[in-house]
Structures are given as C-alpha cells and as structure tokens.
Design a protein around this motif. Structure first.
Motif, PDB file in Angstrom:
ATOM      1  N   ILE A   4       0.831  -1.201   0.000  1.00 47.16           N
ATOM      2  CA  ILE A   4       0.000   0.000   0.000  1.00 47.16           C
ATOM      3  C   ILE A   4       0.867   1.254   0.000  1.00 47.16           C
ATOM      4  N   HIS A   5       0.450   2.263  -0.752  1.00 45.05           N
ATOM      5  CA  HIS A   5       1.196   3.515  -0.856  1.00 45.05           C
ATOM      6  C   HIS A   5       1.062   4.289   0.456  1.00 45.05           C
ATOM      7  N   SER A   6       2.151   4.924   0.889  1.00 44.75           N
ATOM      8  CA  SER A   6       2.165   5.597   2.187  1.00 44.75           C
ATOM      9  C   SER A   6       1.127   6.708   2.285  1.00 44.75           C
ATOM     10  N   GLU A   7       0.871   7.415   1.193  1.00 44.84           N
ATOM     11  CA  GLU A   7      -0.121   8.497   1.245  1.00 44.84           C
ATOM     12  C   GLU A   7      -1.526   7.939   1.452  1.00 44.84           C
ATOM     13  N   GLU A  11      -4.181   8.290   4.979  1.00 42.92           N
ATOM     14  CA  GLU A  11      -5.624   8.531   4.995  1.00 42.92           C
ATOM     15  C   GLU A  11      -6.345   7.476   5.836  1.00 42.92           C
ATOM     16  N   LEU A  12      -5.934   6.232   5.679  1.00 42.17           N
ATOM     17  CA  LEU A  12      -6.584   5.144   6.404  1.00 42.17           C
ATOM     18  C   LEU A  12      -6.343   5.237   7.908  1.00 42.17           C
ATOM     19  N   LEU A  13      -5.229   5.793   8.310  1.00 40.62           N
ATOM     20  CA  LEU A  13      -4.884   5.872   9.725  1.00 40.62           C
ATOM     21  C   LEU A  13      -5.621   6.982  10.467  1.00 40.62           C
ATOM     22  N   LEU A  42     -10.006   2.743   9.780  1.00 44.55           N
ATOM     23  CA  LEU A  42      -9.190   1.520   9.866  1.00 44.55           C
ATOM     24  C   LEU A  42      -9.584   0.816  11.145  1.00 44.55           C
ATOM     25  N   PHE A  43      -9.549  -0.523  11.139  1.00 45.64           N
ATOM     26  CA  PHE A  43      -9.932  -1.281  12.337  1.00 45.64           C
ATOM     27  C   PHE A  43      -8.866  -2.307  12.688  1.00 45.64           C
ATOM     28  N   GLN A  44      -8.584  -2.385  13.993  1.00 45.24           N
ATOM     29  CA  GLN A  44      -7.658  -3.403  14.488  1.00 45.24           C
ATOM     30  C   GLN A  44      -8.368  -4.289  15.508  1.00 45.24           C
TER      31      GLN A  44
END
Length: 218
Positions: A4-7, A11-13, A42-44
């Motif tokens: 996955i691209h860092s940018e 967004e997901l974080l 995002l879910f953990q």
C-alpha cells in the motif's frame, strides 16, 4: 496484494479504531458497526488481556468483525497474532516490541500492512529499516485500556521524527479522545488510534463522528 502507498495509508490511519471483546459493554459486532457509521477509517482486532477470548471463540469473533469490515471497505488489521491474520487473510498485522520480530513478521505476511509500536527513536528507526508500513507511537496520554501500557510520553517522539525528516505514516495512541485528538494531529501524526473513547461511549457512532470531524486539524 501490492504494497500500500504511504499516502493512502496516511488517509486510512486518520481514525483508527482498536477493540476486542473485553473493551465492549455490548456486542463487539454492534460496536464496530456503529463505529464505522461514525466514520472510522481503519480497524484493528485486539483480543488480548484479562477476559479475552481464545481458541474457537476468538476465531469466530474475528471472522464476524472482519466480515463487517469487508462489507464496509474498512481494512482489518490483527494485533500480534500473525497466524490468525494469515488464516483470515487479514489486511495486515500490528505488532509491539515484545512480539515476533519485525523482520520475521514482514517475511511471513508479504505485502500486507505492517504496523509497529515504537517508544523511542531507536525503535522507530529499526521498525522502518525492517519494513514497517506505519508506526504506532505512544502512549501519548495516560491510559488504563492496555494492561501493559508504558508511561505517557506526550508528543516528543512524534515531533522528533517529523523534525528529523521521517515521512513514514504515524498514528498516535494512548488516552486519545475527541477532546485531545486535534493536538495529536497538530504534533505531526497522520491519525489517532482510539479504543475506549469510542467503544465505551454512550453513543459509539457519535464518539467516532466527533473524532472524524477533527481530521481537518491535520
């Protein structure tokens, strides 16, 4: 899947929800569904600590929560348990400093998302060297959610990494709620990781929405 691209990961974080059955006063599936409706990104799945499920019960809950995430296009990350993540074909794994080595986990999960908790510049640099996609830095504020939580460290490490020029995605964790989230973004984090401020709220959906609305402070 491709790395996955860092940018995109930044967004997901933005609103990173972490929960297990022991953090919920009602059914975890209901809590997760409400949190998604409120805007988590995002879910953990963190089924760890006193009263946590094991064996078949843990697996059943993991499948249930992953299904909800997939229906809503929310990436599903597993805390620590690499075997479970691989069995589920989860989107990624998050590990701490006391878990399996970063290098070993990266080799095992391939291009899946790898998050690593770090509490010092040295730990952060090692995590980046061995393939972490993002860093979880904290505890930013005092927290009682995690039994093994270290003393609150404030924004120092987040600020140090940014001032040193590191552009790796960073999520702040520990004691974060809608009242202090903006300060975590302002310190240089890309997102906030939240457990009880969402899962224990009277309205899970509203608690998640309040934090989602603070993303503009980034």
């Amino acid at each position: 899947m491709a790395r996955i691209h860092s940018e995109k990961l930044k967004e997901l974080l933005q609103v990173y929800f972490i929960v297990g059955s022991m953090n919920c006063s009602k059914q975890p599936a209901e809590v997760l569904a409400e949190a998604i409706a409120g805007g988590i990104s995002l879910f953990q799945f963190r089924e760890k600590g006193t009263g946590s499920l094991i064996g078949a019960e843990k697996l059943e809950l993991a499948y249930e929560l992953q299904s909800i995430c997939r229906e809503n296009q929310i990436p599903f990350i597993v805390n620590d348990d690499v075997d479970l993540a691989l069995l589920l074909d989860a989107d990624g794994v998050h590990i701490g400093q006391e878990d399996e080595s970063i290098k070993t986990v990266r080799n095992r999960i391939g291009d899946k998302i790898l998050g690593v908790s770090a509490h010092s510049l040295a730990e952060a640099e090692i995590a980046m060297r061995y393939g972490a996609d993002y860093l979880g830095l904290g505890p930013v504020f005092p927290t009682k959610t995690k039994e093994d939580a270290k003393e609150a460290a404030g924004f120092t490490l987040i600020q140090t990494l940014r001032q040193t020029g590191f552009n790796i995605p960073i999520v702040g964790i520990g004691g974060i709620n809608h009242e202090n989230s903006a300060s975590v973004f302002q310190a240089g984090a890309d997102g906030v990781a939240v457990i009880s401020a969402i899962s224990a709220a009277d309205s899970v959906r509203e608690a998640a929405r309040k934090i989602r609305n603070l993303v503009s402070y980034k």
